[in-house]
Design a protein around this motif. Sequence first.
Motif, short mmCIF file in Angstrom:
data_model
loop_
_atom_site.label_atom_id
_atom_site.label_comp_id
_atom_site.label_asym_id
_atom_site.label_seq_id
_atom_site.Cartn_x
_atom_site.Cartn_y
_atom_site.Cartn_z
N ASP A 1 0.86 -1.18 0.00
CA ASP A 1 0.00 0.00 0.00
C ASP A 1 0.89 1.23 0.00
OD1 ASP A 1 -1.94 1.91 0.31
OD2 ASP A 1 -2.37 1.42 2.39
N CYS A 2 0.91 1.94 -1.10
CA CYS A 2 1.81 3.08 -1.26
C CYS A 2 1.42 4.27 -0.39
CB CYS A 2 1.87 3.50 -2.72
SG CYS A 2 2.54 2.24 -3.81
N SER A 3 0.18 4.31 0.08
CA SER A 3 -0.25 5.45 0.88
C SER A 3 0.46 5.51 2.22
CB SER A 3 -1.77 5.42 1.08
OG SER A 3 -2.13 4.33 1.90
N CYS A 27 15.22 11.84 -7.65
CA CYS A 27 14.21 12.30 -6.69
C CYS A 27 14.82 12.46 -5.30
CB CYS A 27 13.06 11.29 -6.63
SG CYS A 27 11.69 11.84 -5.60
N THR A 28 14.49 13.59 -4.68
CA THR A 28 14.83 13.81 -3.27
C THR A 28 13.58 14.35 -2.59
OG1 THR A 28 15.53 16.11 -3.51
CG2 THR A 28 17.24 14.41 -3.83
N CYS A 53 6.96 3.53 -5.35
CA CYS A 53 5.95 2.50 -5.10
C CYS A 53 4.82 2.58 -6.13
CB CYS A 53 5.41 2.64 -3.68
SG CYS A 53 4.16 1.43 -3.23
N GLU A 54 4.32 3.78 -6.37
CA GLU A 54 3.23 3.96 -7.33
C GLU A 54 3.65 3.52 -8.73
OE1 GLU A 54 0.11 4.67 -6.80
OE2 GLU A 54 0.26 5.24 -4.70
N ILE A 55 4.86 3.88 -9.13
CA ILE A 55 5.35 3.49 -10.45
C ILE A 55 5.53 1.98 -10.51
CG2 ILE A 55 7.27 3.68 -12.10
CD1 ILE A 55 7.65 6.59 -11.04
N GLU A 56 6.04 1.37 -9.45
CA GLU A 56 6.20 -0.08 -9.41
C GLU A 56 4.85 -0.79 -9.55
OE1 GLU A 56 8.32 -0.54 -5.75
OE2 GLU A 56 10.25 -0.08 -6.68
N CYS A 101 9.71 10.31 -2.15
CA CYS A 101 10.26 9.52 -3.24
C CYS A 101 9.90 8.06 -3.13
CB CYS A 101 11.78 9.69 -3.30
SG CYS A 101 12.29 11.40 -3.63
N ASP A 102 9.82 7.56 -1.91
CA ASP A 102 9.43 6.16 -1.71
C ASP A 102 8.01 5.92 -2.23
OD1 ASP A 102 11.85 5.55 -0.53
OD2 ASP A 102 11.11 5.86 1.52
N GLN A 103 7.13 6.88 -2.00
CA GLN A 103 5.76 6.74 -2.48
C GLN A 103 5.73 6.80 -4.01
OE1 GLN A 103 2.94 9.77 -1.25
NE2 GLN A 103 1.24 8.37 -1.48
#
Length: 141
Positions: free
Chosen positions: A33-35, A77-78, A45-48, A40-42
Amino acid sequence: MRQKTLRLLLVSTMSCGAFFSGAVMAQTSSLTDCSTKVGCDQKSCEIEKQISFAKENGNEHKLKGLNIALEEVRTYCTNENIKNDLKEEIEELNEEIAEDHSDLIEAKQDQKSDKVDKYQRKIKEKEQEIEKLKKELMRIK
């Protein structure tokens, strides 16, 4: 220039993600769950998740673009850049609200109720978007 290109690529990718989000959630419910992630981690995750969906559906063209986007996020991304982008977006929305207020005043003076309703709705939507962006900004460390 590279940062602008990255931002456009990410916005494009995220827009596509919004379109497919319902299907992605239905078909890839076993994914993270990307939320619960931020910054950048989110984004990664969404792209994955979109990559997984594109693979499941044999969409090679989309898969290629998503893999490029994921590599760009991982490389450039930062969280500081994301915070700056969010602040810039909030500032732009505030400027748009100021313009809408000016148009609202004019519509009231001209007694154009349809325009008054339109500008009030636009202002409310932009204020809600600002609140959403501020919440996201607070989540990023």
